[in-house]
Design a protein around this motif. Structure first.
Motif, PDB file in Angstrom:
ATOM      1  N   SER A   1       0.833  -1.203   0.000  1.00 19.85           N
ATOM      2  CA  SER A   1       0.000   0.000   0.000  1.00 19.85           C
ATOM      3  C   SER A   1       0.865   1.249   0.000  1.00 19.85           C
ATOM      4  CB  SER A   1      -0.979  -0.013   1.173  1.00 19.85           C
ATOM      5  OG  SER A   1      -0.314  -0.238   2.379  1.00 19.85           O
ATOM      6  N   VAL A   2       1.893   1.289   0.866  1.00 17.98           N
ATOM      7  CA  VAL A   2       2.678   2.519   0.882  1.00 17.98           C
ATOM      8  C   VAL A   2       3.513   2.656  -0.395  1.00 17.98           C
ATOM      9  CG1 VAL A   2       2.737   2.886   3.359  1.00 17.98           C
ATOM     10  CG2 VAL A   2       4.479   1.475   2.318  1.00 17.98           C
ATOM     11  N   LEU A   3       4.027   1.524  -0.898  1.00 12.01           N
ATOM     12  CA  LEU A   3       4.868   1.619  -2.096  1.00 12.01           C
ATOM     13  C   LEU A   3       4.066   2.127  -3.284  1.00 12.01           C
ATOM     14  CD1 LEU A   3       7.297  -1.424  -2.238  1.00 12.01           C
ATOM     15  CD2 LEU A   3       7.833   1.014  -2.179  1.00 12.01           C
ATOM     16  N   PHE A   4       2.876   1.549  -3.466  1.00 11.44           N
ATOM     17  CA  PHE A   4       2.087   1.903  -4.637  1.00 11.44           C
ATOM     18  C   PHE A   4       1.710   3.384  -4.627  1.00 11.44           C
ATOM     19  CE2 PHE A   4      -2.079   2.270  -6.744  1.00 11.44           C
ATOM     20  CZ  PHE A   4      -1.687   1.914  -8.022  1.00 11.44           C
ATOM     21  N   GLU A   5       1.167   3.834  -3.498  1.00  9.85           N
ATOM     22  CA  GLU A   5       0.739   5.230  -3.432  1.00  9.85           C
ATOM     23  C   GLU A   5       1.946   6.170  -3.484  1.00  9.85           C
ATOM     24  OE1 GLU A   5      -2.440   5.574  -3.484  1.00  9.85           O
ATOM     25  OE2 GLU A   5      -3.207   3.689  -2.687  1.00  9.85           O
ATOM     26  N   ALA A   6       3.043   5.740  -2.822  1.00 10.32           N
ATOM     27  CA  ALA A   6       4.234   6.587  -2.839  1.00 10.32           C
ATOM     28  C   ALA A   6       4.780   6.695  -4.259  1.00 10.32           C
ATOM     29  CB  ALA A   6       5.295   6.021  -1.895  1.00 10.32           C
ATOM     30  N   TRP A   7       4.670   5.594  -5.001  1.00  8.43           N
ATOM     31  CA  TRP A   7       5.122   5.585  -6.395  1.00  8.43           C
ATOM     32  C   TRP A   7       4.344   6.619  -7.200  1.00  8.43           C
ATOM     33  CZ3 TRP A   7       9.054   3.769  -9.052  1.00  8.43           C
ATOM     34  CH2 TRP A   7       8.940   3.665 -10.447  1.00  8.43           C
ATOM     35  N   MET A   8       3.011   6.631  -6.986  1.00  7.89           N
ATOM     36  CA  MET A   8       2.192   7.620  -7.689  1.00  7.89           C
ATOM     37  C   MET A   8       2.589   9.030  -7.267  1.00  7.89           C
ATOM     38  SD  MET A   8      -1.257   5.861  -8.566  1.00  7.89           S
ATOM     39  CE  MET A   8      -2.339   6.989  -7.793  1.00  7.89           C
ATOM     40  N   PHE A   9       2.905   9.170  -5.984  1.00  5.90           N
ATOM     41  CA  PHE A   9       3.291  10.496  -5.485  1.00  5.90           C
ATOM     42  C   PHE A   9       4.574  10.959  -6.162  1.00  5.90           C
ATOM     43  CE2 PHE A   9       5.827  12.931  -2.379  1.00  5.90           C
ATOM     44  CZ  PHE A   9       5.008  14.045  -2.262  1.00  5.90           C
ATOM     45  N   PHE A  10       5.525  10.039  -6.271  1.00  7.88           N
ATOM     46  CA  PHE A  10       6.803  10.427  -6.867  1.00  7.88           C
ATOM     47  C   PHE A  10       6.678  10.634  -8.368  1.00  7.88           C
ATOM     48  CE2 PHE A  10       8.605   8.303  -2.987  1.00  7.88           C
ATOM     49  CZ  PHE A  10       8.915   9.499  -2.371  1.00  7.88           C
ATOM     50  N   GLY A  11       5.547  10.228  -8.928  1.00  8.14           N
ATOM     51  CA  GLY A  11       5.287  10.582 -10.315  1.00  8.14           C
ATOM     52  C   GLY A  11       4.935  12.068 -10.446  1.00  8.14           C
ATOM     53  N   LYS A  12       4.458  12.668  -9.366  1.00  5.14           N
ATOM     54  CA  LYS A  12       4.048  14.066  -9.407  1.00  5.14           C
ATOM     55  C   LYS A  12       5.076  14.980  -8.777  1.00  5.14           C
ATOM     56  CE  LYS A  12      -0.675  12.532  -9.090  1.00  5.14           C
ATOM     57  NZ  LYS A  12      -1.944  13.009  -9.478  1.00  5.14           N
ATOM     58  N   VAL A  13       5.759  14.470  -7.773  1.00  6.61           N
ATOM     59  CA  VAL A  13       6.762  15.274  -7.070  1.00  6.61           C
ATOM     60  C   VAL A  13       8.054  14.472  -7.077  1.00  6.61           C
ATOM     61  CG1 VAL A  13       7.390  16.266  -4.850  1.00  6.61           C
ATOM     62  CG2 VAL A  13       4.989  16.225  -5.553  1.00  6.61           C
ATOM     63  N   SER A  14       9.154  15.135  -7.363  1.00  2.00           N
ATOM     64  CA  SER A  14      10.378  14.341  -7.502  1.00  2.00           C
ATOM     65  C   SER A  14      10.876  13.875  -6.143  1.00  2.00           C
ATOM     66  CB  SER A  14      11.467  15.165  -8.192  1.00  2.00           C
ATOM     67  OG  SER A  14      12.088  15.996  -7.246  1.00  2.00           O
TER      68      SER A  14
ATOM     69  N   PHE B   1       6.380  20.081  -1.280  1.00  6.08           N
ATOM     70  CA  PHE B   1       6.494  18.843  -0.525  1.00  6.08           C
ATOM     71  C   PHE B   1       7.935  18.540  -0.132  1.00  6.08           C
ATOM     72  CE2 PHE B   1       2.555  18.466  -2.862  1.00  6.08           C
ATOM     73  CZ  PHE B   1       1.690  18.026  -1.882  1.00  6.08           C
ATOM     74  N   GLY B   2       8.608  19.524   0.446  1.00  4.14           N
ATOM     75  CA  GLY B   2       9.950  19.252   0.957  1.00  4.14           C
ATOM     76  C   GLY B   2       9.828  18.772   2.388  1.00  4.14           C
ATOM     77  N   ALA B   3      10.232  17.529   2.640  1.00  2.11           N
ATOM     78  CA  ALA B   3       9.911  16.918   3.930  1.00  2.11           C
ATOM     79  C   ALA B   3      10.978  17.139   4.995  1.00  2.11           C
ATOM     80  CB  ALA B   3       9.659  15.428   3.745  1.00  2.11           C
ATOM     81  N   VAL B   4      12.034  17.884   4.653  1.00  2.00           N
ATOM     82  CA  VAL B   4      13.116  18.051   5.634  1.00  2.00           C
ATOM     83  C   VAL B   4      12.611  18.629   6.961  1.00  2.00           C
ATOM     84  CG1 VAL B   4      15.248  19.298   6.129  1.00  2.00           C
ATOM     85  CG2 VAL B   4      14.969  18.090   3.971  1.00  2.00           C
TER      86      VAL B   4
ATOM     87  N   PRO C   1      -1.920  14.966  -4.846  1.00  3.09           N
ATOM     88  CA  PRO C   1      -0.605  14.780  -4.237  1.00  3.09           C
ATOM     89  C   PRO C   1      -0.660  14.914  -2.723  1.00  3.09           C
ATOM     90  CG  PRO C   1      -0.595  16.629  -5.801  1.00  3.09           C
ATOM     91  CD  PRO C   1      -1.957  16.042  -5.822  1.00  3.09           C
ATOM     92  N   LYS C   2      -1.636  15.654  -2.239  1.00  4.35           N
ATOM     93  CA  LYS C   2      -1.743  15.862  -0.799  1.00  4.35           C
ATOM     94  C   LYS C   2      -1.953  14.527  -0.076  1.00  4.35           C
ATOM     95  CE  LYS C   2      -5.000  17.809   2.278  1.00  4.35           C
ATOM     96  NZ  LYS C   2      -6.323  18.358   2.363  1.00  4.35           N
ATOM     97  N   THR C   3      -2.898  13.743  -0.595  1.00  6.25           N
ATOM     98  CA  THR C   3      -3.162  12.456   0.022  1.00  6.25           C
ATOM     99  C   THR C   3      -2.001  11.494  -0.194  1.00  6.25           C
ATOM    100  OG1 THR C   3      -5.447  12.838  -0.543  1.00  6.25           O
ATOM    101  CG2 THR C   3      -4.861  10.633   0.153  1.00  6.25           C
ATOM    102  N   LEU C   4      -1.495  11.512  -1.414  1.00  2.23           N
ATOM    103  CA  LEU C   4      -0.407  10.581  -1.725  1.00  2.23           C
ATOM    104  C   LEU C   4       0.826  10.880  -0.896  1.00  2.23           C
ATOM    105  CD1 LEU C   4      -0.834  10.415  -5.573  1.00  2.23           C
ATOM    106  CD2 LEU C   4      -1.553   8.750  -3.877  1.00  2.23           C
ATOM    107  N   ALA C   5       1.026  12.167  -0.581  1.00  5.12           N
ATOM    108  CA  ALA C   5       2.200  12.538   0.205  1.00  5.12           C
ATOM    109  C   ALA C   5       2.205  11.803   1.531  1.00  5.12           C
ATOM    110  CB  ALA C   5       2.208  14.046   0.450  1.00  5.12           C
ATOM    111  N   ALA C   6       1.012  11.597   2.099  1.00  4.58           N
ATOM    112  CA  ALA C   6       0.935  10.893   3.375  1.00  4.58           C
ATOM    113  C   ALA C   6       1.524   9.495   3.234  1.00  4.58           C
ATOM    114  CB  ALA C   6      -0.509  10.823   3.841  1.00  4.58           C
ATOM    115  N   PHE C   7       1.247   8.860   2.094  1.00  7.87           N
ATOM    116  CA  PHE C   7       1.769   7.512   1.911  1.00  7.87           C
ATOM    117  C   PHE C   7       3.279   7.520   1.692  1.00  7.87           C
ATOM    118  CE2 PHE C   7      -2.686   6.771   1.357  1.00  7.87           C
ATOM    119  CZ  PHE C   7      -2.867   5.533   1.928  1.00  7.87           C
TER     120      PHE C   7
END
Lengths: 411, 267, 457
Positions: C183-196, C223-226, C422-428
């Motif tokens: 679940s986290v990989l799939f959604e995170a993958w989609m997220f990284f398709g939108k944000v590098s 979406f800079g997570a630092v 991307p907001k939701t996907l960022a959580a994943f």
């Protein structure tokens, strides 16, 4: 030598201080919650005799439930208080009305629905007061210079009510019989407790059999190979994974892929099952290991098959230990909040859930929701709910300890 | 004391009409070999004693005879063991009926933490030997009587078996074994945890049981071997050194190692 | 038939299958034929074959029905909707479901074909699955009942099935891990398709709220997570600063100095701290500790944020004390007495023995315990969600408000979500980082502790 001895003493004192600090935190935490929360179990009421005027309400002794519900009891109450207190002007009238809870009219409706014969009579009611009145009576009365939400006129009214013995407190049954509400004086934990119960029921029904079965397989049947080792490492790690990730799994898989409905005890129970399984499996394996091998040998020697040995002899002896682990796992699940937020159990639910597919919330989430509300009365209720939650936990852990005591007999 | 190369067993390991026959049996725990090329017959209605110093493999060999070693993952058995001319290690053989035919009594009394009655009744229940409650009562009584325990426990059949004394517990375990009506009974040092009086009772019992059963007993006590057995087999470092009638082993042992053992030079 | 009545019917058939099988076996045995197994084994075999396949099928059906029906519905939606974004389609489909379940209420003309299609589909599916499940159960009874013969190895077969069920149960733990990862990989993958990935891991600005109008600045959010990582580390560091010394010293005191009586009371009392739900700690931190810190700060002339990292960290530290102390206690007790005796024999005092012999010997175990505690602190959610803030400040000042990875996951996912924003996907994506970091910490820590234990076993 003297220096060494004082170093020794210092070290010892550090240790003692550490232990005492831990215990002090425990005392402070409990003291704080109790001091804030005990008041939640009492509720302020206004005792007054209301004339249930048949003409004003447009009801008679044969009116149906629906008619009663539609009648203007709120107006009746307003008139009642207006005549009693004689407020001066619109502003004061509004202040007066705000002191009575919206639930008071419902008290009248329920009383009349239960007994339509009351119509036309003068009946004495303990009407629920607004939360501001409640807080003033419990905490602010007679305290100098406190910033209360009550105006001087309101305080004067209340003082006169107290003199007449009208304003009193009683045990807060509503807290245990009502669901959530926007009005603090009407908000209760019944819905949350029912939701918790249903969620834990799902969790127990799934996690206990699966956990016991997995423990049996790993301890008794699994061949010692690479795959078994991976499963073991996996379970140990899963026990230490942050609970919030289970919420992510619940959201992405149970809700979005399998279409289980959100906010229900069913999906909550599924998520908590996955979370408590490692605890149950680990303690279950320990309990199985503790069964002496001589019992197994005896059964094998009589020609019992492996499955018979396990189910006739090992399992009954290991069961108390497994139950202890399960209770501890359930206690963890009872206190768990984070993963449930993600699967929508945070919704504002007024109705008490009836079954595992009704929207509901659970006690810890209710605590989280209330702790966010600005009203002072909600802080009190939050602490009250925490006391109830801790009470449940104490009961469960005591049960676990007692089971473990019984287990300690050697066979 | 090292393994003797190409040793052949002295005396007479084979008999005319054997109940159990073991041929070229080897046992391995993982890489380590515990039993080397043992061939031995056990005749019907005889008591054979297996003796030898600690760790000589006598218990391991005994446990091969009803495949109790199966419960240890890393243990493997080579060679051939036959019960009434049937290979018991044949992959098609179900160990459950096998262990019902070849019962076992262990070193330490190990009654189930259940009542005396349930201890005895368990075996008949899982093997479906009783067709009614009356049948089962009868089996329980008969087994306890044969084990000489009936008079001591008949009034408290539903008391826990673990409440009995050590000697009574061991007789309970023997009664439990008899209850499934085995043909062979294997005993692994059945008296080592008991006092002399309890031991004497068990030895007496073994002598009576010989009428109906074939018995193989592992023992640490040479006196016991001399008292209860007709033939004695001496094991040493995983090898079967000598098998002869008991009298002969204890008076005129054939092999020097046997002699060294029975005269107490090691043990 | 709905699922629950179907399950009840299958369970009744299962019971009937058991009786049928057992009685047939008994009848055969009554003729004096020797059975391979007990009659109850034959009964159990019939029951298992009656109940298991239909129940498994029902489970699969229940899981698959929703997605399949929705997929079939899409074709019935109006053209305009079908062309729209996946969120629009989702919305329309849930509307159709609502309309279908509350028939007649507020009908929407353009959705009507889809609603009718859904009603038809559902009734067809209902008949289909009831029929298939029931016939499977009856087939199971019939076939297995016929197989009840003296030579049938019923016990072995039943035990084989039981073993498989046990194996499947232990497999669920593995599936859980895979499920989390997937679940986290799939959604995170989609997220990284939108944000590098680079921006996510090294960007220093976090504002996931998406602007309403496209021409607003930062319309895609940043979406800079630092700042989240820094906030998490800051709060964890404060917690460790409290928990490690106090937990360790408590463990030393309890295992080396305290009398058995004191130990028997103090140890469980400390462990109560670990059993208190985190939401209670969160409440305590937000409503009691934070105001106290603020007023102390004010009296020293310091400006303390009302949601300071310090308050959350302190309370989290208290929560972790028993975690560190009980793990260290185990580890210290595993140090062999002979090492201590050796040190005492040389004339060392207790504290010298502890510091120079016991602690160094126990060090790997203690390091493992601390790592597990760190992983606990990083993953803790409720305390920070209630007592730390939402402001993504990049700061090391413990009096400031910071936010953490877990707080952001909760914030982004609570409430209604659109599943491809991307907001939701960022959580994943954050969940992925959290899962991986804690997994590595736990794995290494458990390995260390295990190695350490073996050393003294």
């Amino acid at each position: 030598m003297k220096r060494r001895r004082s170093a020794e003493k210092r070290f010892r004192v550090y240790g003692l201080i550490s232990v005492l600090f831990g215990l002090l935190c425990l005392v402070v935490l409990f003291g704080d919650i109790l001091s804030k929360g005990l008041a939640a179990f009492s509720q302020t009421v206004i005792r007054t005799e209301v004339v249930l005027d048949a003409d004003y309400l447009g009801l008679n002794k044969n009116s149906s439930s629906d008619e009663i519900r539609a009648a203007n009891f709120e107006g009746l109450l307003k008139n009642h208080f207006k005549e009693m207190v004689q407020p001066d002007g619109r502003k004061e009238r509004r202040q007066l009305y705000s002191m009575i809870s919206a639930g008071a009219a419902w008290q009248l409706i329920e009383a009349v629905q239960a007994n339509p014969g009351l119509i036309g009579q003068a009946v004495t009611f303990d009407l629920i007061a607004d939360d501001d009145v409640d807080q003033w009576l419990k905490h602010d009365r007679g305290v100098e210079g406190i910033n209360t939400r009550m105006s001087e006129v309101q305080i004067a009214w209340m003082e006169s009510w107290i003199e007449q013995g009208m304003l009193t407190t009683r045990f807060n049954t509503l807290f245990f019989t009502n669901g959530d509400s926007r009005e603090p004086e009407l908000a209760g934990i019944h819905g949350a407790i029912k939701g918790t119960f249903l969620t834990l029921l799902v969790t127990f029904l799934l996690s206990f059999p699966i956990g016991v079965a997995a423990a049996i397989y790993l301890e008794e049947f699994a061949p010692k190979n690479r795959i078994t080792e991976i499963v073991e490492i996996n379970i140990n790690n899963l026990a230490a994974v942050p609970s919030i990730t289970f919420g992510l799994l619940g959201l992405a898989i149970f809700i979005n892929i399998f279409g289980v409905s959100r906010s229900t005890p069913l999906v909550g129970g599924l998520v908590l099952t996955l979370m408590t399984l490692p605890t149950i499996i680990i303690s279950g394996r320990a309990a199985i290991k503790a069964v002496p091998p001589s019992i197994r040998e005896a059964a094998f020697g009589l020609g019992a098959s492996k499955v018979q040995v396990v189910f006739h002899h090992v399992l009954p002896l290991a069961l108390p230990g497994m139950l202890t682990g399960t209770i501890i796992g359930m206690a963890q699940a009872l206190g768990e909040t984070a993963p449930l937020l993600m699967i929508g159990m945070i919704a504002f639910v007024v109705d008490v859930p009836g079954f595992i597919n009704d929207p509901s919330t659970v006690l810890p989430v209710q605590i989280f929701l209330w702790s966010d509300s600005p009203e002072r009365a909600f802080t009190e209720r939050t602490s009250g709910a925490i006391i109830v939650l801790l009470g449940f936990l104490v009961v469960m852990n005591t049960a676990a300890v007692m089971l473990r005591r019984r287990l300690e007999r050697r066979w | 004391m090292s393994i003797i190369e190409n040793h052949t067993t002295c005396g007479s390991p084979l008999v005319e009409s054997p109940k159990l026959t073991a041929r070229n049996v080897g046992v391995f725990y993982g890489e380590k070999q515990a039993i080397f090329d043992v061939s031995l017959d056990i005749g019907s209605n005889e008591v054979i004693a297996l003796i030898g110093p600690s760790g000589c493999g006598k218990s391991t060999f005994l446990r091969c005879l009803n495949r109790m070693n199966d419960t240890i993952d890393i243990c493997s058995v080579t060679g051939k063991i036959e019960l009434d001319n049937e290979d018991i290690y044949d992959p098609k053989v179900d160990v459950v009926p096998l262990r019902a035919r070849v019962g076992m009594v262990f070193q330490k009394p190990n009654p189930f933490p259940k009542s005396i009655y349930d201890n005895i009744a368990y075996g008949p229940r899982i093997h479906g030997l009783a067709h009614s409650r009356v049948d089962l009562d009868e089996i329980v009584e008969k087994s306890l009587q044969r084990a000489g325990l009936w008079n001591e426990v008949k009034d408290r059949l539903h008391a826990p078996g673990t409440g009995l004394s050590g000697g009574q517990q061991q007789r309970l375990c023997i009664a439990r074994t008899i209850a499934v009506d085995p043909e062979v009974i294997l005993m692994d040092e059945p008296c080592s945890a008991l006092d002399p009086i309890a031991t004497a009772k068990i030895e007496e019992l073994i002598d009576e049981l010989r009428e109906n059963y074939t018995i193989a007993i592992v023992t640490h006590s040479m006196q016991q071997a001399a008292r209860v057995s007709q033939r004695t087999a001496y094991f040493h470092m995983g090898q079967l050194i000598e098998v002869n009638p008991t009298d002969q082993v204890f008076t005129t042992p054939e092999h020097s190692l046997t002699e060294a053992y029975i005269t107490g030079r090691f043990g | 038939m709905n699922y629950s009545s179907l399950i009840i019917v299958v369970l009744i058939l299962l019971g009937a299958g058991y009786l049928l099988g057992r009685n047939r076996a008994r009848a055969i045995a009554g003729q004096g034929v020797k059975l391979h197994s007990l009659p109850t084994h034959y009964g159990a075999l019939v029951a298992l074959w009656t109940g298991l396949p239909p129940l498994l099928l029902l489970l699969l059906w229940a899981l698959a029905e929703g997605p399949v029906v929705d997929h079939l519905l899409v074709a019935q939606l109006p053209e305009a909707v079908q062309q729209g974004s996946s969120a629009d389609i989702q919305l329309a489909i849930s509307k159709v479901h609502n309309l279908a379940s509350a028939a007649g209420v507020g009908a929407v003309a353009e959705l009507q074909p889809a609603v009718e299609h859904l009603v038809a589909l559902e009734s067809r599916a209902n008949i289909l699955h009831s029929g298939v499940v029931l016939s499977l159960a009856l087939l199971g009874v019939a076939v297995t009942w016929r197989r009840v013969q003296p030579q049938l190895r019923a016990r072995s077969e039943v035990e084989g099935i039981v073993r498989k069920l046990l194996f499947a149960s232990s497999g669920i733990a593995v599936l859980t891990t895979l499920g989390i990862l997937a679940s986290v990989l799939f959604e995170a993958w989609m997220f990284f398709g939108k944000v590098s990935v680079f921006e996510f891991l090294f960007g220093t600005s976090w504002s996931p709220q998406i602007a309403l109008r496209a021409d607003q600045s930062g319309s895609s959010g940043s979406f800079g997570a630092v700042p989240l990582f820094a906030g998490t580390l800051l709060i964890s560091a404060i917690a460790m600063f409290i928990a490690v010394p106090i937990g360790l010293m408590s463990a030393i005191y309890l295992s080396e100095y305290a009398s058995p009586r004191v130990r028997s009371y103090a140890k469980p009392a400390l462990e109560i701290l670990a059993g208190i739900p985190t939401v209670v700690y969160g409440f305590f931190a937000a409503l009691t500790v934070a105001p106290v810190i603020r007023s102390i700060g004010a009296s020293w002339g310091l400006e303390v944020s009302s949601e300071s990292a310090l308050a959350a960290g302190l309370v989290m530290g208290v929560m972790i004390i028993p975690f560190v102390s009980s793990l260290s206690d185990d580890v210290i007790n595993a140090v062999p007495q002979s090492l201590r005796d050796g040190s005492y024999g040389l004339g060392a005092t207790r504290s010298e023995t502890v510091r120079q012999v016991v602690i160094p010997a126990a060090l790997p175990g203690i390091v493992g315990a601390v790592m597990l505690a760190v992983s606990r602190a990083i993953g803790e959610t409720m305390i920070v969600a209630m007592a730390a803030g939402l402001a993504a400040n990049l700061t090391l000042n413990p009096l400031d408000s910071v936010t953490t990875v877990t707080v952001q996951i909760v914030t982004l996912l609570v409430g209604d979500q659109e599943f491809d924003s991307p907001k939701t996907l960022a959580a994943f994506a954050l969940g992925l980082v959290l899962f991986l970091v804690t997994l590595v910490l736990n794995y290494v820590a458990l390995k260390i502790v295990q190695k350490y234990r073996e050393q003294y076993d």
